[in-house]
Structures are given as C-alpha cells and as structure tokens.
Design a protein around this motif. Sequence first.
Motif, PDB file in Angstrom:
ATOM      1  N   PRO A   1     -48.060 -34.685  12.573  1.00 25.57           N
ATOM      2  CA  PRO A   1     -48.150 -33.277  12.158  1.00 25.57           C
ATOM      3  C   PRO A   1     -49.349 -32.972  11.269  1.00 25.57           C
ATOM      4  CG  PRO A   1     -45.918 -34.111  11.910  1.00 25.57           C
ATOM      5  CD  PRO A   1     -46.753 -35.307  12.212  1.00 25.57           C
ATOM      6  N   ALA A   2     -49.870 -33.983  10.576  1.00 30.17           N
ATOM      7  CA  ALA A   2     -50.998 -33.699   9.679  1.00 30.17           C
ATOM      8  C   ALA A   2     -52.247 -33.268  10.449  1.00 30.17           C
ATOM      9  CB  ALA A   2     -51.307 -34.942   8.837  1.00 30.17           C
ATOM     10  N   LEU A   3     -52.357 -33.651  11.723  1.00 34.04           N
ATOM     11  CA  LEU A   3     -53.526 -33.269  12.533  1.00 34.04           C
ATOM     12  C   LEU A   3     -53.373 -31.914  13.228  1.00 34.04           C
ATOM     13  CD1 LEU A   3     -54.419 -36.688  14.219  1.00 34.04           C
ATOM     14  CD2 LEU A   3     -55.546 -35.578  12.282  1.00 34.04           C
ATOM     15  N   THR A   4     -52.191 -31.331  13.090  1.00 30.62           N
ATOM     16  CA  THR A   4     -51.971 -30.037  13.770  1.00 30.62           C
ATOM     17  C   THR A   4     -52.960 -28.961  13.321  1.00 30.62           C
ATOM     18  OG1 THR A   4     -49.637 -30.564  14.069  1.00 30.62           O
ATOM     19  CG2 THR A   4     -50.273 -28.245  14.233  1.00 30.62           C
ATOM     20  N   PRO A   5     -53.225 -28.749  12.016  1.00 30.55           N
ATOM     21  CA  PRO A   5     -54.209 -27.713  11.615  1.00 30.55           C
ATOM     22  C   PRO A   5     -55.596 -27.963  12.204  1.00 30.55           C
ATOM     23  CG  PRO A   5     -52.889 -28.386   9.737  1.00 30.55           C
ATOM     24  CD  PRO A   5     -52.581 -29.362  10.839  1.00 30.55           C
ATOM     25  N   SER A   6     -56.010 -29.208  12.268  1.00 28.49           N
ATOM     26  CA  SER A   6     -57.343 -29.491  12.834  1.00 28.49           C
ATOM     27  C   SER A   6     -57.382 -29.173  14.319  1.00 28.49           C
ATOM     28  CB  SER A   6     -57.699 -30.968  12.601  1.00 28.49           C
ATOM     29  OG  SER A   6     -57.770 -31.256  11.211  1.00 28.49           O
ATOM     30  N   ALA A   7     -56.325 -29.535  15.050  1.00 26.00           N
ATOM     31  CA  ALA A   7     -56.285 -29.225  16.477  1.00 26.00           C
ATOM     32  C   ALA A   7     -56.280 -27.725  16.707  1.00 26.00           C
ATOM     33  CB  ALA A   7     -55.061 -29.877  17.111  1.00 26.00           C
ATOM     34  N   GLU A   8     -55.543 -26.988  15.878  1.00 28.57           N
ATOM     35  CA  GLU A   8     -55.523 -25.528  16.029  1.00 28.57           C
ATOM     36  C   GLU A   8     -56.887 -24.918  15.694  1.00 28.57           C
ATOM     37  OE1 GLU A   8     -52.368 -24.274  13.531  1.00 28.57           O
ATOM     38  OE2 GLU A   8     -50.785 -24.764  14.990  1.00 28.57           O
ATOM     39  N   ALA A   9     -57.556 -25.505  14.678  1.00 28.60           N
ATOM     40  CA  ALA A   9     -58.895 -25.000  14.332  1.00 28.60           C
ATOM     41  C   ALA A   9     -59.875 -25.221  15.466  1.00 28.60           C
ATOM     42  CB  ALA A   9     -59.397 -25.676  13.056  1.00 28.60           C
ATOM     43  N   ILE A  10     -59.804 -26.409  16.088  1.00 35.14           N
ATOM     44  CA  ILE A  10     -60.667 -26.683  17.241  1.00 35.14           C
ATOM     45  C   ILE A  10     -60.378 -25.708  18.369  1.00 35.14           C
ATOM     46  CG2 ILE A  10     -61.202 -28.393  19.021  1.00 35.14           C
ATOM     47  CD1 ILE A  10     -60.701 -30.570  16.940  1.00 35.14           C
ATOM     48  N   SER A  11     -59.127 -25.398  18.592  1.00 32.41           N
ATOM     49  CA  SER A  11     -58.761 -24.450  19.648  1.00 32.41           C
ATOM     50  C   SER A  11     -59.288 -23.058  19.342  1.00 32.41           C
ATOM     51  CB  SER A  11     -57.239 -24.428  19.799  1.00 32.41           C
ATOM     52  OG  SER A  11     -56.873 -23.522  20.814  1.00 32.41           O
ATOM     53  N   ARG A  12     -59.193 -22.626  18.066  1.00 28.15           N
ATOM     54  CA  ARG A  12     -59.690 -21.289  17.701  1.00 28.15           C
ATOM     55  C   ARG A  12     -61.217 -21.212  17.850  1.00 28.15           C
ATOM     56  NH1 ARG A  12     -56.030 -21.966  13.423  1.00 28.15           N
ATOM     57  NH2 ARG A  12     -57.789 -22.439  12.011  1.00 28.15           N
ATOM     58  N   ILE A  13     -61.900 -22.277  17.360  1.00 29.89           N
ATOM     59  CA  ILE A  13     -63.363 -22.283  17.446  1.00 29.89           C
ATOM     60  C   ILE A  13     -63.810 -22.290  18.900  1.00 29.89           C
ATOM     61  CG2 ILE A  13     -65.428 -23.655  16.967  1.00 29.89           C
ATOM     62  CD1 ILE A  13     -64.061 -24.582  14.373  1.00 29.89           C
ATOM     63  N   THR A  14     -63.107 -23.048  19.725  1.00 34.54           N
ATOM     64  CA  THR A  14     -63.461 -23.086  21.145  1.00 34.54           C
ATOM     65  C   THR A  14     -63.245 -21.724  21.801  1.00 34.54           C
ATOM     66  OG1 THR A  14     -62.815 -25.412  21.200  1.00 34.54           O
ATOM     67  CG2 THR A  14     -63.018 -24.270  23.312  1.00 34.54           C
ATOM     68  N   ALA A  15     -62.150 -21.054  21.457  1.00 31.10           N
ATOM     69  CA  ALA A  15     -61.895 -19.710  22.008  1.00 31.10           C
ATOM     70  C   ALA A  15     -62.981 -18.735  21.573  1.00 31.10           C
ATOM     71  CB  ALA A  15     -60.513 -19.233  21.571  1.00 31.10           C
ATOM     72  N   HIS A  16     -63.372 -18.863  20.274  1.00 33.21           N
ATOM     73  CA  HIS A  16     -64.462 -17.980  19.796  1.00 33.21           C
ATOM     74  C   HIS A  16     -65.762 -18.282  20.525  1.00 33.21           C
ATOM     75  CE1 HIS A  16     -66.914 -15.583  17.133  1.00 33.21           C
ATOM     76  NE2 HIS A  16     -67.683 -16.661  16.868  1.00 33.21           N
ATOM     77  N   MET A  17     -66.056 -19.540  20.751  1.00 38.31           N
ATOM     78  CA  MET A  17     -67.266 -19.896  21.486  1.00 38.31           C
ATOM     79  C   MET A  17     -67.209 -19.393  22.916  1.00 38.31           C
ATOM     80  SD  MET A  17     -67.973 -23.766  20.092  1.00 38.31           S
ATOM     81  CE  MET A  17     -69.413 -23.944  21.115  1.00 38.31           C
ATOM     82  N   MET A  18     -66.022 -19.386  23.517  1.00 41.56           N
ATOM     83  CA  MET A  18     -65.870 -18.826  24.857  1.00 41.56           C
ATOM     84  C   MET A  18     -66.174 -17.329  24.872  1.00 41.56           C
ATOM     85  SD  MET A  18     -65.030 -21.138  27.161  1.00 41.56           S
ATOM     86  CE  MET A  18     -64.150 -20.244  28.419  1.00 41.56           C
ATOM     87  N   GLU A  19     -65.698 -16.615  23.840  1.00 39.95           N
ATOM     88  CA  GLU A  19     -65.982 -15.173  23.754  1.00 39.95           C
ATOM     89  C   GLU A  19     -67.480 -14.927  23.582  1.00 39.95           C
ATOM     90  OE1 GLU A  19     -63.652 -13.597  20.623  1.00 39.95           O
ATOM     91  OE2 GLU A  19     -61.720 -13.852  21.674  1.00 39.95           O
ATOM     92  N   VAL A  20     -68.088 -15.722  22.692  1.00 39.18           N
ATOM     93  CA  VAL A  20     -69.536 -15.557  22.484  1.00 39.18           C
ATOM     94  C   VAL A  20     -70.295 -15.876  23.757  1.00 39.18           C
ATOM     95  CG1 VAL A  20     -71.537 -16.452  21.224  1.00 39.18           C
ATOM     96  CG2 VAL A  20     -69.386 -16.016  20.021  1.00 39.18           C
ATOM     97  N   LEU A  21     -69.865 -16.908  24.469  1.00 43.48           N
ATOM     98  CA  LEU A  21     -70.514 -17.265  25.725  1.00 43.48           C
ATOM     99  C   LEU A  21     -70.392 -16.143  26.742  1.00 43.48           C
ATOM    100  CD1 LEU A  21     -71.958 -19.347  27.482  1.00 43.48           C
ATOM    101  CD2 LEU A  21     -69.701 -20.287  28.088  1.00 43.48           C
ATOM    102  N   GLN A  22     -69.211 -15.511  26.807  1.00 48.36           N
ATOM    103  CA  GLN A  22     -69.039 -14.393  27.733  1.00 48.36           C
ATOM    104  C   GLN A  22     -69.970 -13.232  27.380  1.00 48.36           C
ATOM    105  OE1 GLN A  22     -67.288 -14.252  30.525  1.00 48.36           O
ATOM    106  NE2 GLN A  22     -66.657 -16.409  30.217  1.00 48.36           N
ATOM    107  N   LEU A  23     -70.136 -12.953  26.076  1.00 47.49           N
ATOM    108  CA  LEU A  23     -71.063 -11.896  25.671  1.00 47.49           C
ATOM    109  C   LEU A  23     -72.503 -12.252  26.064  1.00 47.49           C
ATOM    110  CD1 LEU A  23     -69.695 -10.976  22.119  1.00 47.49           C
ATOM    111  CD2 LEU A  23     -69.462  -9.667  24.235  1.00 47.49           C
ATOM    112  N   ILE A  24     -72.872 -13.508  25.825  1.00 43.36           N
ATOM    113  CA  ILE A  24     -74.233 -13.924  26.192  1.00 43.36           C
ATOM    114  C   ILE A  24     -74.443 -13.817  27.694  1.00 43.36           C
ATOM    115  CG2 ILE A  24     -75.805 -15.897  26.237  1.00 43.36           C
ATOM    116  CD1 ILE A  24     -74.604 -16.789  23.586  1.00 43.36           C
TER     117      ILE A  24
END
Length: 460
Positions: A282-305
Amino acid sequence: MKRVDLKRILLMRITLFALVLLFCAIAVTLKQTRDRLHADIPRTGGTMKQLIETEIARATPPFVRDLHGIELTGLEGIGRLVHFCAAVTDIYSRPVVQRCFGDAEAPRWLPASLMRSVVGEEARYIGPVGKYPGIKVGELTVTPNFASVAQSVWSDIRNLLIITAGVLLLNVLVYLPVRRVLRPTDDILRGLGRMEAGDLSVRLPSFELIELQRISDVFNHLAERLENTMGEQRELARRLLEVREEERRRLARELHDELGQCLTSIQAEAAYARELAHDQLPALTPSAEAISRITAHMMEVLQLILRELRPVGLEAFGLAASLEQLIDSRNRSSHGRCLHTLTIDGDVGGLADNLNVSLYRIVQESLTNAQKHADARHIAVTLRCDGNELRLYVDDDGRSEPGSTFDGGLGVLGMRERVQALGGRLTLTLRDEGGLRVEVVVPADAGRPSPAANVQEMHA
C-alpha cells in the motif's frame, strides 16, 4: 507638389494670353483715338474758323453782326476727313447754328457717352469769329463727333475681336490633337492603378506617340518581369508551406505512433502497479496514482500538440467540419469567458488541401490573438465563397490601440506569408464599434500548383 493637367494648362494659358492681348489692343486703340482727337481738333480749329468767316462774309453785308442764315456749308469738305461737331453763337452767346459732320449712330456696345468720358472735355476748340474790318460777330466751338468716333473705334475693336476669335479657334485646334495624343495617358494611369491593386497581368496597348510607346514598352516589360517574379515567389512560398505541413504531418504521426503508444503503455503499467500496490504494498499506491495522473496529463498535452500540428479530420471531413470543431473546442475551453461563432456562406468543399490548411491556420491564429492579446469577449468567424473568390472575416470586440499597424507579431507574419503564397491579400483594420477585423481574400482555386510547376516537378 501641386499636380497640373497639361491639356487644361495649355488651353487656359493660350486663352488668357489672347484675352490679355485683346484688352491691351483695345486700350491702345482708345488711347490712340484720344491722342488723335486731342491733336486734330485744336489743329483744324483755325482752318474751320477761316472757312466760317469766309461763309459769313459772303452771306451777310459788311458791318452787320447778324449771323442768321449761316449753314456751315464750307466745313463739309473737311468734315469728310475729321468727324466733328461745330457750334456757332452770336456776340450775345445765343446759339446760331450747330452741325455734326460724319454723323453715324453709336454702337450699342460702345455708346457716345463712354467715348466722351474716354476722350475728355479737353479735346475741343473755342475761338472768336470775326468779320471785316476786324469786327467780332460770334464764337466757334468745335468738339469731336463722339457717335461717329465710337462707330470708328468699334470697327477697330470688332477687327480685334475677330483676330482674338481666330486665336481662340487656333487654341481649340491645338488643344484637340494634344488631347487626342495625351488621351492614352488615361490608359497608362488605369494600368498603374490595376498594378497597384495587385493585378500584374495588366498590359498597356500600343500608342501612336513615340514617347508614350516607349513608356508602354518599358511598363509591359517591367510588368511581365514582376509577374514572373511574383509567380515564382508564390510558387516557392507554396512549396515551403507544403514542406512545412508535410513535416508537421510527419511529426504528428511520429508523436502519435511513438510517444502516444509509450504513454499508453505507461498508463497501463501504472494502472497495474496501482492495483498491485493496493493489494501487496500500500505504501506505493500514491506513487502509482501520481504516475497515472502525470501520464494522463501528458496524454492531454500530446492531444493538444497533435491538434496544433495537424487539424483532426481536415483531410477526411473538410474545412467546414474542422472549423466547426475548432469553434466548439474554443467555446468549451473558454468556459463562457468568450463566445465564438461561425458562419459559412457558399460551398467550401473541394478546395485544395493547401488552401484548407492555410485558412484553418489563419482562423486558428486569429482566434488565439484575439483571446490572448485583446481579451475579446466575442469573436465572429465568417467564410464566404462566391465561386471565384473566398473571403474570410474574423471580427472581435477586444482591446485595440488607435494607429496600430499590426506588423510586429510572428503570428501576423505567418498569416501574411500564407496569404501571399495563395496569391491573395490580408487586411487588418480597426472596427468602428471596437476591436479588430482580419480580412482575407484569396482565389477559390488557390493552393493548386501551376502547370509550369507540375512540369518542373515531373522533370525533377
């Protein structure tokens, strides 16, 4: 520098010269008449006196001072040469006889009263009339016959008017061929006006005048060279735009295929890591969620580009659908702060791909500038096609400074390059109600390579 009309100046100057010459000639004629009368009347007065005294001696007995019956018949001979009026009074200043020689009616345009004022009262002779043996029997007064003098002067003036009319007629006869010869200058001015408006296909016709024909030859040569140069520049700009858009397509494809797939894989791995961490670490759950959020944000930025690099659906669905999608996207992203509207009048399907991309980019850049730099609250996009010409208007109500030239931004420079490559014109003007209008006018068949360019590409 004041502009002059050669034909008008020539006509006015010759006419003015003729009129001044006429007035000077009339003045000289009047002065000569005045001087002549001032000299003739006193000089001939003594002769007239002797003729009258001879007539009196024949008509009356000696020592008789009565002058009744005198008719001045002795003055008829000299009266044919000098037109005058003679008046005889007796010793009591009572009029005895008065007679005018060379009698004529004064013309309406030159009355006797006017001649009297011009000649003056000094042109007269006054002398005593005597009778043998030295007896004064009366007085003689000789004055010019102003009616006859006016008739004579009017005859001279009429000749001067005829000469002046001949000069004016000559002026007209000179003006007509000059106007005919210079008439082609209107064609030259119209040709220059069309070239100034951007029509480089204009050519001047052949002219009769050698100097104008030389101007026509030089003008046509320069127009042809300029048209070829501008055509080559437009073709080069078109090719550069094609290369730029092709590079954007390639870059968008690479980003979508490579980076997009990598981000998708990272997002999948992050989801798996989040589930695994939730069950076992469970201690790695916040890091995994952060990676998922950052990846989703990068996907949005990629779509804009990707949308900036290559409009989604422009090739598949056409310009109208892509503009509608762009307007809807801008309305969603503005969250009500700015209202975007789109109006399309006419059929905009079947346009060249370069033209579609350029119009889309111009609208895209205009919307960005109006919202980012002018803080516009309403932006209206209008696209009209009348079959031969495309007109694009982007009107906003944003802030604008009077006297702005709109020449400094890279975005405006890019829009100008695109419009020039399409053989059109771009105009940015301040609206009366506030804000800015971007107007683009391009031919409907713009963006397609010329036959000469196709031949060059085949040889290449």
